[in-house]
Scaffold this active site. Structure first.
Site, PDB file in Angstrom:
ATOM      1  N   CYS A 285       0.843  -1.194   0.000  1.00 44.56           N
ATOM      2  CA  CYS A 285       0.000   0.000   0.000  1.00 44.56           C
ATOM      3  C   CYS A 285       0.876   1.242   0.000  1.00 44.56           C
ATOM      4  O   CYS A 285       2.105   1.164   0.108  1.00 44.56           O
ATOM      5  CB  CYS A 285      -0.921   0.013   1.230  1.00 44.56           C
ATOM      6  SG  CYS A 285      -0.014   0.098   2.795  1.00 44.56           S
TER       7      CYS A 285
ATOM      8  N   CYS B 141       3.243   1.680   2.891  1.00 46.67           N
ATOM      9  CA  CYS B 141       4.508   0.933   2.792  1.00 46.67           C
ATOM     10  C   CYS B 141       5.547   1.767   2.049  1.00 46.67           C
ATOM     11  O   CYS B 141       6.692   1.894   2.474  1.00 46.67           O
ATOM     12  CB  CYS B 141       4.296  -0.387   2.047  1.00 46.67           C
ATOM     13  SG  CYS B 141       3.175  -1.536   2.855  1.00 46.67           S
TER      14      CYS B 141
ATOM     15  N   CYS C 105      47.542 -10.563 -15.288  1.00 44.96           N
ATOM     16  CA  CYS C 105      48.237  -9.825 -14.226  1.00 44.96           C
ATOM     17  C   CYS C 105      47.239  -9.071 -13.371  1.00 44.96           C
ATOM     18  O   CYS C 105      46.037  -9.063 -13.650  1.00 44.96           O
ATOM     19  CB  CYS C 105      49.262  -8.856 -14.830  1.00 44.96           C
ATOM     20  SG  CYS C 105      48.513  -7.433 -15.650  1.00 44.96           S
TER      21      CYS C 105
ATOM     22  N   CYS D 235      44.990  -6.545 -15.100  1.00 45.50           N
ATOM     23  CA  CYS D 235      43.840  -7.153 -15.777  1.00 45.50           C
ATOM     24  C   CYS D 235      42.686  -7.330 -14.789  1.00 45.50           C
ATOM     25  O   CYS D 235      41.539  -6.957 -15.073  1.00 45.50           O
ATOM     26  CB  CYS D 235      44.215  -8.510 -16.361  1.00 45.50           C
ATOM     27  SG  CYS D 235      45.562  -8.505 -17.541  1.00 45.50           S
TER      28      CYS D 235
ATOM     29  N   ASP E  95      29.470 -18.085  24.863  1.00 46.52           N
ATOM     30  CA  ASP E  95      28.174 -18.428  25.425  1.00 46.52           C
ATOM     31  C   ASP E  95      28.381 -19.713  26.221  1.00 46.52           C
ATOM     32  O   ASP E  95      29.162 -20.578  25.810  1.00 46.52           O
ATOM     33  CB  ASP E  95      27.155 -18.647  24.309  1.00 46.52           C
ATOM     34  CG  ASP E  95      25.790 -18.971  24.856  1.00 46.52           C
ATOM     35  OD1 ASP E  95      25.300 -18.219  25.700  1.00 46.52           O
ATOM     36  OD2 ASP E  95      25.224 -20.006  24.444  1.00 46.52           O
TER      37      ASP E  95
ATOM     38  N   ASP F  85      26.547 -21.041  19.463  1.00 51.63           N
ATOM     39  CA  ASP F  85      26.125 -22.191  18.668  1.00 51.63           C
ATOM     40  C   ASP F  85      25.697 -21.808  17.266  1.00 51.63           C
ATOM     41  O   ASP F  85      25.401 -22.670  16.445  1.00 51.63           O
ATOM     42  CB  ASP F  85      25.013 -22.970  19.382  1.00 51.63           C
ATOM     43  CG  ASP F  85      23.770 -22.112  19.635  1.00 51.63           C
ATOM     44  OD1 ASP F  85      23.633 -21.048  18.989  1.00 51.63           O
ATOM     45  OD2 ASP F  85      22.938 -22.500  20.463  1.00 51.63           O
TER      46      ASP F  85
ATOM     47  N   ASP G 154      22.303 -17.684  18.952  1.00 51.78           N
ATOM     48  CA  ASP G 154      23.103 -16.507  19.285  1.00 51.78           C
ATOM     49  C   ASP G 154      23.320 -15.574  18.090  1.00 51.78           C
ATOM     50  O   ASP G 154      24.261 -14.794  18.090  1.00 51.78           O
ATOM     51  CB  ASP G 154      24.481 -16.947  19.808  1.00 51.78           C
ATOM     52  CG  ASP G 154      24.360 -17.838  21.027  1.00 51.78           C
ATOM     53  OD1 ASP G 154      23.597 -17.489  21.926  1.00 51.78           O
ATOM     54  OD2 ASP G 154      25.028 -18.874  21.064  1.00 51.78           O
TER      55      ASP G 154
END
Length: 891
Positions: A87, A90, A155, A158, A582, A781, A785
């Protein structure tokens, strides 16, 4: 709000492009050009009626957009589609978010066309940051990232031109070209550009970008590398086949002063023998150099072509003018150049073998159950849910879940851990790992690009295609290197022409070098010096310094189960001051385990454990399951429980082998008339160690206690000690109470404890540590996290098997061991050390050698040898990374 004193523009301080301090006052500017003018003469703009004058004088600095906004001439317009708007509200929300972004002059979002049009200052913000603003607002911009091979680069210049061409293409957000891997990593707006558009942009610069679907062009990578090696080897051998006779012929003249058999044949012979070297095996060098010039730039092959071309022309010129014949030298230069290319290709092949090894690991076929029959099918035909039969010694075709059979599986290709891992029904297995013992039936869970191995290959390619921040200066140098060298070569010619005696005296100062002859004619000396400048300059060493070290470093990391997302992570990780862990699942195993079983009143520990486990068979509580698993691991036969009852917050009770058994808290015991006082001392002692204690009673009598805890990983203490030995501080974040957290921290030697932190408070704690100590690495983990991993300067995800969230972190540790953190930091430091060494020698070589070539101290052949050696040494130095031991040092 402030007023730019140079142009009179009213600007928001937080959107200012630049600022200066003047007598304790902060002055804000809309653009860097305004700041530069102010810094040159601040009094003019602050003390002479200024703004009005400035507006008049600087009015040409501003232009109007088609929609009427006034922006600086430095402003860039970005047009991109926005998805997810439903809409006008937004569109307004997105527009407002873009307008508030730093460096944005104007933003309009059209709801009907779903197009955003933004004018912004490229010195303040970047298109990728504007796209992130849209995403943060809750909407989406379709961005696609591809990693494609580039053909024709020889090189660093390039690679630089291809990169600039891609970045200038419509819809491209970012592009990075890696000379070592000869691949381009490109992020672009999927609704604005296509791969075909990118190919056109690259083709316009004289190179070729291969699309992934161009299978007729993109042959097997190993075959292509092998073909390149064969071609380079043939060119080198053939070149020396013609050059060695030239050298022998020239030595007669050099040592005996004799043109054998006479001067005419000698000069013609040098020219004739040099032609095949230059225009047969050396034609690719000339073609590359000419193509670069035709596309309005120059590369290293242009320098070689100019140097050998000028040397060759001295041959015919020697018949007409008093100049030495250097046609033979042209052949020597090309022979050494081709030799350097061959050695460089060989070294680059060793550096890039990590990807090839990973590609070779995958199984080619799978044995799949079709009804009651086993059918062998190509790996591409395996679908999720297919049941695969894996016999001893065979590779597991793709990621899956064991549904039948038990075996030991060698997972070293994924984790770097040499010890095989036992697998039973319900366990996950990784594709390309090797089944060692029993027959397994595995249900496929991931296939194709979704497999763990595919994700690892993608991540290693991403890292190898990325750039280290320190490389930015080298990239800027290589962008202008060749034109500057050509300018220096022409300047050398002019200096010898205008100041011949001065230059001759400078050359004479190097007479102690056997190849310096100041008695040659001025024209000859000028040509020799100019050719030496052209062939000694080497942008390749600069271009290869970083990517080769990244290639070897990321490959070594993958071999040890360390997956690094980008070069930036490597550079940042080496400088971290604090490593934050953690607790649950990182320092600890992430699941409760039985740590202590104590017996009282004549009962045995086995009796206590058997009765408690039999009772807990009826429980779904994690602590109860831990007791059952521990008893089963001890080989105890568990009786069935009857009259089972769980009392919330207190424990469980029931009948086991006809005996009335209780397991739970002190309160449960007291409620059933059992006095727990006799065990109070031992219970408190266990609780002080941050363990959860359950009292066990049978037939109205206390018979023992069982302690359960989320136990520390075996290598937690060793990893923390190793980090301390490296000069790093450690911290632990946990939701546990301070007493429990401190008990765990004391066991492993953690420096800083952050207890009672809720999941959404981890980001704030990481920010505090960054403010206090500087760069922070967070180890978690990778799943729960994610915000903290993102906030940290380097996020390290640790886990096991295929469940690791590879996308969530800068560094992923496939092996669930904390020593991997130490290895990752060691790898980061070692890789960056190689990068610094390579960049230093690459810069030092060019800075030192070019002046020597200008004054005639470098013979063109020696100059070419030095140039080839510089590239080879950089790649070889990077390959030394593979010998470095990144494992933690034993204390």
């Amino acid at each position: 709000m402030s007023i730019d004193p140079v142009c009179g523009m009213t600007i928001d301080e937080k959107h200012a492009a630049a600022q200066s301090e003047y007598h304790g006052e902060t002055i804000y500017f809309c653009a860097h050009s305004c700041k530069e003018k102010f810094d040159a003469n601040p009094e003019r703009y602050l003390h002479h009626g200024d703004v009005a004058v400035a507006e008049t004088e600087e009015i040409s600095h501003w232009v109007a957009t088609p929609t009427g906004e006034i922006v600086t001439k430095d402003a860039v317009e970005a047009v991109f589609p926005v998805r997810g708007m439903s809409c006008a509200s937004c569109a307004s929300h997105v527009e407002e978010a873009l307008r508030e972004a730093p460096g944005v002059f104007s933003a309009t979002v059209n709801m009907a066309t779903e197009i955003a049009r933004v004018h912004y200052n490229p010195q303040v913000t970047h298109l990728s940051e504007l796209i992130q603003v849209v995403k943060n607002a809750g909407y989406d911009v379709a961005v696609e990232t591809v990693n494609l091979p580039v053909r024709g680069m020889t090189c660093a210049s390039c690679a630089n031109h291809v990169e600039q061409a891609l970045r200038s293409a419509d819809g491209v957000i970012d592009a990075s070209v890696n000379l070592a891997t000869e691949r381009a990593t490109i992020s672009f707006l999927a609704d604005v550009a296509t791969v075909a558009d990118l190919q056109k942009a690259v083709k316009a610069t004289g190179y070729e970008l291969l699309a992934a679907e161009d299978k007729e062009h993109a042959e097997d990578e190993a075959d292509r590398e092998e073909a390149k090696m064969r071609t380079a080897r043939f060119g080198m051998i053939t070149a020396w086949g013609f050059t060695i006779p030239i050298i022998l012929w020239m030595m007669v003249e050099m040592f005996f002063g004799v043109f054998w058999p006479n001067e005419l044949i000698y000069n013609l012979g040098l020219i004739v023998l040099s032609l095949p070297v230059l225009f047969w095996v050396g034609r690719s060098t000339y073609r590359s150099g000419l193509l670069a010039v035709l596309h309005s730039h120059a590369n290293m092959d242009t320098l070689i072509a100019l140097g050998t071309g000028v040397s060759l022309l001295t041959g015919p010129a020697s018949f007409l003018f008093p100049v030495a014949n250097y046609a033979g030298v042209a052949a020597m230069i090309m022979a050494f150049h081709l030799t350097g290319r061959y050695i460089e290709e060989t070294a680059k092949g060793r550096a890039s073998q990590a990807i090839r090894k990973l590609l070779e690991l995958g199984a080619k076929t799978a044995r799949v159950l079709r009804g009651a029959r086993e059918v062998e099918v190509p790996i591409d035909e395996v679908k999720v849910g297919d049941i695969m039969v894996v016999r001893p010694g065979e590779k597991i075709p793709t990621d899956g879940l064991v549904i039948e059979g038990e075996s030991a599986v060698d997972e070293s290709m994924a984790t770097g851990e040499s010890m095989p891992v036992n697998k039973k029904p319900g366990d996950e297995v990784i594709g390309a790992t090797v089944n060692q013992e029993g027959l397994l039936k595995v249900s496929a869970t991931r296939v194709g690009k979704d497999t763990f191995l595919s994700q690892v290959i993608k991540l290693v390619e991403e890292c190898q295609g990325s750039k280290v921040p320190i490389q930015e200066f080298a990239d800027r140098v290589t962008g202008i290197f060749v034109p500057v060298v050509i300018g220096i070569a022409l300047l050398t010619l002019v200096l010898w022409a205008v100041f011949p005696e001065v230059m001759r005296q400078l050359a004479a100062a190097g007479s102690f070098l056997p190849w310096v002859n100041p008695d040659l004619g001025v024209v000859t000396l000028a040509i020799v010096s100019m050719v030496a400048v052209l062939v000694i300059a080497c942008p390749c060493a600069l271009g290869l310094a970083t990517p080769t070290a990244l290639m070897v470093g990321s490959g070594k990391g993958a071999e040890h189960g360390i997956l690094i997302r980008s070069g930036e992570a490597i550079q940042t990780l080496k400088d971290v001051k604090v490593v934050v862990f953690d607790k649950t699942g990182t320092l600890t195993r992430g699941r409760p385990e039985v740590t202590d079983v104590l017996a009282f009143g004549g009962a045995s520990e086995t009796e206590v454990l058997a009765l408690a486990a039999g009772l807990e068979k009826g429980s779904e509580h994690p602590l109860g399951r831990a007791i059952v698993l521990h008893a089963e691991a001890q080989g105890l036969a568990l009786a069935d429980v009857q009259e089972f009852k769980a009392i919330r917050g207190k424990g469980v009770l029931g009948r086991v082998n006809g005996r009335r058994v209780l397991a739970g808290s002190r309160k449960l015991m007291k409620d059933h008339g059992i006095d727990p006082a006799s065990a109070e001392g031992r219970v408190r002692s266990l609780e002080d160690e941050s363990k959860t204690v359950m009292l066990v009673a049978a037939d109205n009598r206390l018979i023992g206690v069982i302690a359960v805890a989320d136990t520390l990983k075996d290598d937690s203490q060793a990893a923390i000690e190793a980090l301390h030995a490296m000069g790093l501080q450690t911290a632990m974040i946990t939701g546990d109470n301070a007493h429990t957290a401190q008990a765990i921290a004391r066991k492993v030697g953690i420096d800083h404890v952050l207890a009672e932190v809720l999941p959404d408070g981890k980001v704030e704690e990481v920010q505090k540590l960054q403010h206090r100590f500087g760069l922070v690495a967070f180890v978690g983990d990778g799943i729960n996290d994610a915000p903290a991993l993102t906030q940290a300067n380097v996020g390290i995800a640790i886990g096991t098997g295929t469940d690791i969230a590879i996308e969530a972190s800068d560094v992923t540790l496939v092996r669930g061991q904390l020593t991997g953190v130490v290895e990752a930091i060691n790898l980061s430091r070692a890789t960056f050390r190689k990068i610094r060494q390579n960049l230093f020698w690459a810069f030092f070589y060019n800075v030192a050698m070019i002046p020597l070539a200008i004054i005639g101290w470098m013979h063109p052949v020696l100059a070419e040898i030095a140039m080839a050696t510089s590239s080879v040494s950089v790649v070889s130095n990077a390959n030394l990374l593979r010998r470095i031991d990144i494992r933690p040092r034993r204390q």
